[in-house]
Design a protein around this motif. Sequence first.
Motif, PDB file in Angstrom:
ATOM      1  N   ALA A 168       0.831  -1.205   0.000  1.00 45.76           N
ATOM      2  CA  ALA A 168       0.000   0.000   0.000  1.00 45.76           C
ATOM      3  C   ALA A 168       0.863   1.251   0.000  1.00 45.76           C
ATOM      4  O   ALA A 168       0.374   2.346  -0.279  1.00 45.76           O
ATOM      5  N   SER A 169       2.159   1.102   0.322  1.00 38.66           N
ATOM      6  CA  SER A 169       3.010   2.283   0.522  1.00 38.66           C
ATOM      7  C   SER A 169       4.426   1.988   0.046  1.00 38.66           C
ATOM      8  O   SER A 169       5.285   1.597   0.835  1.00 38.66           O
ATOM      9  N   PRO A 170       4.697   2.179  -1.233  1.00 39.83           N
ATOM     10  CA  PRO A 170       6.020   1.833  -1.769  1.00 39.83           C
ATOM     11  C   PRO A 170       7.125   2.815  -1.406  1.00 39.83           C
ATOM     12  O   PRO A 170       8.299   2.489  -1.497  1.00 39.83           O
ATOM     13  N   GLY A 171       6.773   4.040  -0.994  1.00 33.27           N
ATOM     14  CA  GLY A 171       7.776   5.053  -0.670  1.00 33.27           C
ATOM     15  C   GLY A 171       7.413   6.380  -1.300  1.00 33.27           C
ATOM     16  O   GLY A 171       6.573   6.453  -2.204  1.00 33.27           O
ATOM     17  N   GLU A 461       6.229   8.087   5.883  1.00 36.77           N
ATOM     18  CA  GLU A 461       4.974   7.932   5.150  1.00 36.77           C
ATOM     19  C   GLU A 461       4.546   6.472   5.098  1.00 36.77           C
ATOM     20  O   GLU A 461       3.347   6.162   5.136  1.00 36.77           O
ATOM     21  N   ILE A 462       5.500   5.556   5.044  1.00 35.63           N
ATOM     22  CA  ILE A 462       5.157   4.136   4.975  1.00 35.63           C
ATOM     23  C   ILE A 462       4.488   3.687   6.268  1.00 35.63           C
ATOM     24  O   ILE A 462       3.420   3.072   6.267  1.00 35.63           O
ATOM     25  N   GLU A 490       4.859  18.079  16.240  1.00 29.42           N
ATOM     26  CA  GLU A 490       4.342  18.929  15.162  1.00 29.42           C
ATOM     27  C   GLU A 490       5.209  18.806  13.912  1.00 29.42           C
ATOM     28  O   GLU A 490       4.697  18.762  12.791  1.00 29.42           O
ATOM     29  N   ALA A 491       6.527  18.726  14.113  1.00 34.01           N
ATOM     30  CA  ALA A 491       7.433  18.573  12.969  1.00 34.01           C
ATOM     31  C   ALA A 491       7.247  17.211  12.312  1.00 34.01           C
ATOM     32  O   ALA A 491       7.201  17.094  11.074  1.00 34.01           O
ATOM     33  N   TYR A 492       7.120  16.158  13.121  1.00 29.22           N
ATOM     34  CA  TYR A 492       6.953  14.815  12.569  1.00 29.22           C
ATOM     35  C   TYR A 492       5.662  14.698  11.766  1.00 29.22           C
ATOM     36  O   TYR A 492       5.619  14.025  10.734  1.00 29.22           O
ATOM     37  N   ARG A 493       4.608  15.334  12.262  1.00 29.05           N
ATOM     38  CA  ARG A 493       3.340  15.277  11.530  1.00 29.05           C
ATOM     39  C   ARG A 493       3.479  15.980  10.176  1.00 29.05           C
ATOM     40  O   ARG A 493       2.998  15.470   9.151  1.00 29.05           O
ATOM     41  N   TRP A 494       4.163  17.105  10.163  1.00 32.29           N
ATOM     42  CA  TRP A 494       4.370  17.829   8.907  1.00 32.29           C
ATOM     43  C   TRP A 494       5.199  16.993   7.931  1.00 32.29           C
ATOM     44  O   TRP A 494       4.885  16.892   6.742  1.00 32.29           O
ATOM     45  N   GLU A 500       3.652  11.701   2.404  1.00 36.66           N
ATOM     46  CA  GLU A 500       2.464  11.033   1.844  1.00 36.66           C
ATOM     47  C   GLU A 500       2.006  11.735   0.569  1.00 36.66           C
ATOM     48  O   GLU A 500       1.647  11.085  -0.412  1.00 36.66           O
ATOM     49  N   LYS A 501       2.015  13.069   0.586  1.00 40.81           N
ATOM     50  CA  LYS A 501       1.618  13.826  -0.612  1.00 40.81           C
ATOM     51  C   LYS A 501       2.577  13.544  -1.759  1.00 40.81           C
ATOM     52  O   LYS A 501       2.168  13.400  -2.917  1.00 40.81           O
TER      53      LYS A 501
END
Length: 788
Positions: A168-171, A461-462, A490-494, A500-501
């Motif tokens: 679902a999440s190749p990178g 993101e993975i 907050e930095a990790y979420r950003w 992911e985008k």
Amino acid sequence: MTSYIQHPLLKEKAVERRLFQLELAASALQASTLVVLPTGLGKTVVALMVLIARLNRGKVLFLAPTKPLVEQHASFLENVLADSTIVASFTGEILPERRKEMWEEAKIVVSTPQVIENDLLSRRISLRDVSCIIFDEAHRAVGNYAYVYIAERYGREGTDRLVLGITASPGSSLERIEEVCGNIGATRIETKTEADPDVSPFVHQREIEVVKVAVPPEIQRVRSLLEEVLEERGEALDRLGGSDGLRMPKRMDRTSKKELLDLQKRLRGLIAKNPSPSLYQAVSVLAEVLKLKHAVELAETQGVDSLGRYLERLASEAESRGGSKAAKRIMEDPRVEEAVGDLARMDVDHPKLRAVLELVKEQLTAKADSRIMVFTNYRDTASSVLDYLREAGDEIIRPVRFVGQSSRASDEGLSQRRQAEILQKFREGAYNVLIATSVGEEGIDIPATDLVLFYEPVPSEIRSIQRKGRTGRARAGRVVVLVARGTRDEAYRWISDRKEKSMRQQIREMSWPDRRDLGSAAGAGGGEGHGLSSGPRVGRQLVIGEVGPGPGGEPGGPGESRPLGPPDLFGLSEEASALVIVDPRERSLARMLESMGVGVTLRVLEVGDYVVSDRVGIERKTADDFVDSLVGAERNIFAQLKDLARSYERPILILEGRDLYARQVHPNAIRGALASIAVDFGVAIIPTADEDETVSVIAAIARREQHAGGGAPHAHGKKTHRTLKEQQEYLVSSIPGVGNAVAKNLLRHFGSVERVFAASAEELKEVELVGPKTAERIRELVGGEYKG
């Protein structure tokens, strides 16, 4: 009206028919492919379609990274296939010889890659007649992971090859995606997104929200104390680097752990070339920085309990014989001592714990049969959340902790069997809150999970996609991310959102018309004759490179770079002019030996790491390992080499690496140890620069020995067991917070292990180096009720 796939190998009405899955499978049958499909949309069904289409060509190998996933896939196949007896599930618990028999009998083998790697290296199985390998969670196929080796062997041995990777999440980058494809031998990518019109009817709504909490002043004060020490060490590091003309990071709060680890590697490299006192000191200060940085992160994002447990381990390390000087200096700093005291008196918890409790209660009150997953980065935090939910005393909350297999002091891991039991009880509802570390992120299929809680954001993101994918599978779900204001949360979420985008952008680019493979591949071993028809091409496709030999010699393999022609795996081929017995801990070098044409057999060795003849046994130590074995409390290089010299006529120590003198151990101590090894023990010492040179040396010795009549490799010898005194010291020193020196003091004072364990806290405190905390810890361990 629901329709089902009809196939002679499938049970009636066993698998729902979805056009997009059939399209992906039909395309994947035409060439080795990486399929990227959002979690919960049936990647396993795509794998099933490919699998049944390839069974008439040979055996199919279905790989998954964990035992729970292996059991899940095996169970799925047994439930949907008309003949379940053709499926065999491999685990490390099955005896190797039994696995060899099962391999020969089964048509479908479901296994973890590590088991297959071991059996390949031990020459128990061959991939020659495997018609397809399926790599589940294919994004793992990077670096030294077993997927990479298995794919490489398949490229060399397989005569009718097809590879299917599913994830679902190749990178987040094209480079990473291409690396994964190259490593498994996939020549194209097929992808579907939740927005595609043929997919969207099967997508369940997943609500994502962020809950921000404020860190209490009491915890902020502890964090400030630790940050003061961290910044001070950072300034010291800058001064030390300046004396050698090095640029050092000045702001520790803005420097990532990766940057610090890269700096550590660079410093050790410089020491190996031109050692100086300032560089040695810089390495030591950097070790303090890494430990302090972790403590600060725990303080602001995890909570009092997690930080307290970490500082306890640091204190134990500082007190133990052979403990790091960095830990000792940290624990001796007055500000750290003050922080430890504040933690002991603190009666506030991190607000994330309260947020978890409220969210869990809210979900279970609204929907009593809900399943909830709480993800944490750290085991200590998982324990804290578990304790907090239990102490709440709410009967509707039935929590359980789900962690990996490895154990450490005062924190036992879960066996694979216990993991499977917990997951089954979670599915059945005996537990309704699963508190998991990263081991729970991949592939666990629990359709009824209604709420996924991130205790903290993850800058990957993975991992973020995998966590979110645990809900919204069979029905609508909810994802909540907890963020502590003004912290690295907050930095990790950003970072995670940005990656992911980026990944979604890369996938969108795969749909550009000029990147589609519009040519027909109908003759390439695909869907003809298998009851699968792709219909119109709707899925996105990216051709990765030249399509090499694949199914039936047609396109589908990894191309010209992989030589064809399988070696003789059950004896020595012409190229494999020697055979080496290798301990499984040296698996990565075993792969390298095999690639040089040396036959390899994996076997647990009590003495040494390699056996190359009846008379030659080899112990391998990296420079770091060698120094650790000199100063560590439990790693005695002399005992190991004594056993080697006693067991083999020609014992050899391979000392790998050029940074032998890079640690803060006096060079004369290292020289003295080398002299003793060569003169007193009669062990030959061969220095090598790196793994490549080590492998070349082992191969040369093996060929020379076996061609010169040294005999086939024969492992013999046993470890010398600890004396009673050493066993007693080891038993007492294994208590968290009790190092070797404290253990000896306790045994001298009380005279036996039994009397140490029978002593009261007051009696224990009479012993030198035993303070109130250590005494309480001993009593808690010895007298605490077992809750297993």
